[in-house]
Design a protein around this motif. Structure first.
Motif, PDB file in Angstrom:
ATOM      1  N   VAL A   1       7.445 -16.312   1.413  1.00  0.00           N
ATOM      2  CA  VAL A   1       7.601 -15.265   0.401  1.00  0.00           C
ATOM      3  C   VAL A   1       6.235 -14.684   0.039  1.00  0.00           C
ATOM      4  CG1 VAL A   1       8.247 -14.790  -1.993  1.00  0.00           C
ATOM      5  CG2 VAL A   1       9.736 -16.194  -0.555  1.00  0.00           C
ATOM      6  N   THR A   2       5.274 -15.560  -0.175  1.00  0.00           N
ATOM      7  CA  THR A   2       3.938 -15.130  -0.600  1.00  0.00           C
ATOM      8  C   THR A   2       3.234 -14.314   0.466  1.00  0.00           C
ATOM      9  OG1 THR A   2       3.690 -17.023  -2.081  1.00  0.00           O
ATOM     10  CG2 THR A   2       1.676 -15.952  -1.332  1.00  0.00           C
ATOM     11  N   GLU A   3       3.204 -14.830   1.697  1.00  0.00           N
ATOM     12  CA  GLU A   3       2.376 -14.213   2.730  1.00  0.00           C
ATOM     13  C   GLU A   3       3.060 -13.028   3.402  1.00  0.00           C
ATOM     14  OE1 GLU A   3      -0.786 -15.189   2.817  1.00  0.00           O
ATOM     15  OE2 GLU A   3      -0.078 -16.462   1.192  1.00  0.00           O
ATOM     16  N   ILE A   4       4.340 -13.140   3.720  1.00  0.00           N
ATOM     17  CA  ILE A   4       5.041 -11.982   4.287  1.00  0.00           C
ATOM     18  C   ILE A   4       5.159 -10.898   3.227  1.00  0.00           C
ATOM     19  CG2 ILE A   4       7.177 -11.163   5.365  1.00  0.00           C
ATOM     20  CD1 ILE A   4       7.614 -13.983   6.431  1.00  0.00           C
ATOM     21  N   GLY A   5       5.314 -11.327   1.974  1.00  0.00           N
ATOM     22  CA  GLY A   5       5.445 -10.360   0.883  1.00  0.00           C
ATOM     23  C   GLY A   5       4.202  -9.534   0.640  1.00  0.00           C
ATOM     24  N   ARG A   6       3.052  -9.932   1.207  1.00  0.00           N
ATOM     25  CA  ARG A   6       1.817  -9.167   1.047  1.00  0.00           C
ATOM     26  C   ARG A   6       1.712  -8.030   2.061  1.00  0.00           C
ATOM     27  NH1 ARG A   6      -2.807 -13.064   1.793  1.00  0.00           N
ATOM     28  NH2 ARG A   6      -2.072 -12.887   3.936  1.00  0.00           N
ATOM     29  N   GLN A   7       2.504  -8.092   3.126  1.00  0.00           N
ATOM     30  CA  GLN A   7       2.412  -7.065   4.168  1.00  0.00           C
ATOM     31  C   GLN A   7       2.723  -5.678   3.596  1.00  0.00           C
ATOM     32  OE1 GLN A   7       1.261  -7.762   7.231  1.00  0.00           O
ATOM     33  NE2 GLN A   7       0.988  -9.836   6.408  1.00  0.00           N
TER      34      GLN A   7
ATOM     35  N   LEU B   1       5.207  -9.497 -10.373  1.00  0.00           N
ATOM     36  CA  LEU B   1       5.801  -8.208 -10.711  1.00  0.00           C
ATOM     37  C   LEU B   1       4.742  -7.246 -11.241  1.00  0.00           C
ATOM     38  CD1 LEU B   1       8.318  -6.401 -11.175  1.00  0.00           C
ATOM     39  CD2 LEU B   1       8.503  -7.449 -13.442  1.00  0.00           C
ATOM     40  N   GLU B   2       3.794  -7.768 -11.987  1.00  0.00           N
ATOM     41  CA  GLU B   2       2.741  -6.922 -12.550  1.00  0.00           C
ATOM     42  C   GLU B   2       1.761  -6.440 -11.489  1.00  0.00           C
ATOM     43  OE1 GLU B   2      -0.900  -7.188 -15.868  1.00  0.00           O
ATOM     44  OE2 GLU B   2       0.530  -8.845 -15.635  1.00  0.00           O
ATOM     45  N   HIS B   3       1.407  -7.306 -10.554  1.00  0.00           N
ATOM     46  CA  HIS B   3       0.332  -6.990  -9.613  1.00  0.00           C
ATOM     47  C   HIS B   3       0.820  -6.650  -8.202  1.00  0.00           C
ATOM     48  CE1 HIS B   3      -2.814  -8.127 -12.455  1.00  0.00           C
ATOM     49  NE2 HIS B   3      -2.059  -9.157 -12.787  1.00  0.00           N
ATOM     50  N   GLN B   4       2.005  -7.127  -7.813  1.00  0.00           N
ATOM     51  CA  GLN B   4       2.547  -6.853  -6.485  1.00  0.00           C
ATOM     52  C   GLN B   4       4.036  -6.520  -6.594  1.00  0.00           C
ATOM     53  OE1 GLN B   4       1.024 -10.718  -4.833  1.00  0.00           O
ATOM     54  NE2 GLN B   4       0.257  -9.425  -3.171  1.00  0.00           N
ATOM     55  N   PRO B   5       4.363  -5.405  -7.235  1.00  0.00           N
ATOM     56  CA  PRO B   5       5.779  -5.095  -7.481  1.00  0.00           C
ATOM     57  C   PRO B   5       6.599  -4.930  -6.210  1.00  0.00           C
ATOM     58  CG  PRO B   5       4.360  -3.217  -7.982  1.00  0.00           C
ATOM     59  CD  PRO B   5       3.461  -4.385  -7.783  1.00  0.00           C
ATOM     60  N   ALA B   6       5.981  -4.482  -5.108  1.00  0.00           N
ATOM     61  CA  ALA B   6       6.743  -4.316  -3.863  1.00  0.00           C
ATOM     62  C   ALA B   6       7.259  -5.658  -3.364  1.00  0.00           C
ATOM     63  CB  ALA B   6       5.868  -3.650  -2.805  1.00  0.00           C
ATOM     64  N   LYS B   7       6.480  -6.712  -3.559  1.00  0.00           N
ATOM     65  CA  LYS B   7       6.924  -8.041  -3.133  1.00  0.00           C
ATOM     66  C   LYS B   7       8.150  -8.481  -3.928  1.00  0.00           C
ATOM     67  CE  LYS B   7       3.785 -11.263  -2.580  1.00  0.00           C
ATOM     68  NZ  LYS B   7       2.824 -12.360  -2.866  1.00  0.00           N
TER      69      LYS B   7
END
Length: 454
Positions: A373-379, A243-249
């Protein structure tokens, strides 16, 4: 679908198949060390019998992990040349460290583990097991260092569009690395816990009730009971870090469209990206705010804040729920199994044993869902803020990528079927120790009563 989408699917297929096997070997090496140390301490043959069965599973998993890893590495050059062109100064050394510090240890000393018992001194056989277990963990460490840097990059500078390292300490210890590493190591341990419990329960139901089967089954159940709730706690910490570093994910995971307080915890919905809303939503009021901000009015970022720079919502949303759902099932099964071992002196009901057989590969399901979740969430980023996925793909025709994708999927389906069939064949062919039945229940967790006091 264009070449970029097909290349992404192809790489996803390769890494999905590959990760199945490190997810086993990372923790199974330490379980084998536990079996060997117990044998060294007690001289009880059941521990060595358990070791000799499960080292075969380790070797088979290691072999498939190596083959699929090589295939995956080729794709960096064929499908994703922009990755190494732009960030190879960082990715290349980290991958080399993994090979030098981990793979060589595993490949060199696995032969002693497999064939060295009674051929080398006991200390050497134990030492080989230590080195292989350490090598699997170091392999995970370096791969997750690279993966974490791709999610939360730091310690570099961009010169003429190319990333150059300026602080290796910062590159290795990125803000997300400790959480990601802990989450993956525990995921591997849970994968092995249910593999141990599932194959051992299968052997037990087939009448193979030797002490070696009992200790492997008990080990798997205890691991599941202890580590499943720990994973829930670590996963929560990892989520707060994300949440702190990748809120869009996190917004995609929660299916949250608007930045606001009192965000509900969505149990089920069908995200509609076109309408920017959830359909058929079932939720708990303020639940997401309580989990993520620890207060009902806590403001959680929404997807509309990142329009054009957030991941595809539906895959992340559903994969997250699969991961959590399987995790809760693991907690329930682990605690139920431990209760029967402790309170019923190891008398596991046949229904529960069949449940463990059905859940043999539950760890795979949770691990794959978590990685999606991790890898698709980085797109749309390949390296967050540094390199987009579209900029890294190579100039390969869609038809070429599609043909190789079909080939990979066919081959992987056959290999996966062969792997699972071989595991259960090994379980069926394993021989129980003579005289293993009777004389008490070897599954019990209770301390045995000495014969003189019985």
């Amino acid at each position: 679908m264009d070449a970029t989408v097909l290349a992404r699917i192809q790489f996803a297929a390769n890494i999905s198949f590959h990760i199945l096997f490190p997810a086993i070997t990372i923790a199974l090496g330490w379980v084998l060390l536990f079996f060997k140390l117990r044998f060294n301490a007690t001289g009880d043959a059941k521990w060595m019998d358990a070791y000799r069965f499960w080292v075969k599973v380790f070797a088979l998993s290691f072999a498939l992990g190596v083959v699929s890893g090589i295939t995956m590495s080729f794709q960096f050059g064929t499908n994703w040349p922009g990755f190494m062109e732009r960030v190879g100064n960082i990715a290349g050394p980290l991958l080399a460290y993994e090979v030098l510090t981990a793979f060589f240890l595993e490949a060199t000393f696995l032969g002693i583990m497999l064939f060295g018992y009674r051929r080398v001194p006991g200390w050497m056989h134990t030492g080989a097991t230590v080195l292989v277990a350490f090598g699997t963990t170091m392999s995970a460490f370096w791969i997750l260092v690279l993966n974490s840097w791709m999610h939360t990059p730091q310690g570099h500078e961009i010169r003429e569009g190319v990333a150059h390292a300026v602080d290796w300490w910062a590159i290795v210890f990125t803000p997300s690395m400790p959480y990601r590493l802990a989450h993956m190591l525990i995921a591997s341990a849970l994968t092995v816990a249910f593999l141990l419990a599932g194959l051992s329960a299968y052997r037990w139901l087939k009448g193979d009730r030797g002490p070696d089967v009992a200790v492997a089954l008990r080990t798997g159940i205890v691991m599941a009971a202890v580590l499943a709730p720990v994973q829930a706690f670590v996963g929560d910490l990892h989520g707060l870090n994300t949440l702190e570093h990748q809120p869009a994910k996190v917004a995609a995971m929660e299916g949250n469209w608007e930045t606001r307080g009192h965000v509900p915890l969505v149990l089920f919905a069908i995200p509609d990206e076109a309408a920017r809303e959830n359909r058929f939503e079932i939720s708990i009021p303020s639940g997401a705010s309580l989990i993520l901000k620890h207060e009902a009015a806590g403001v959680v970022p929404g997807l509309n804040e990142f329009e054009g720079l957030h991941p595809p919502v539906a895959p992340v949303f559903f994969a997250f729920r699969v991961m959590v759902g399987v995790g809760l099932l693991m907690i329930a099964m682990g605690w139920t199994g431990a209760w029967f071992l402790r309170r019923r002196r190891g008398e596991l009901p046949p229904l529960l044993l069949r449940g463990f057989v059905a859940a043999t590969f539950a760890g795979w399901v949770a691990t794959l869902a978590g990685w999606y979740v991790t890898e698709i969430g980085r797109q749309p980023w390949l390296v967050t803020g540094v390199l987009t996925t579209a900029d890294a793909v190579g100039p390969i025709a869609a038809g070429t990528v599609l043909s190789t994708l079909v080939m990979y999927l066919t081959l992987y389906a056959l290999l996966l079927f062969a792997y699972v069939a071989t595991l259960f064949r090994l379980a069926r062919k394993a021989k129980a120790l003579p005289g293993s039945e009777g004389g008490g229940n070897p599954l019990t967790l209770a301390r045995p009563v000495p014969a003189a006091k019985a």
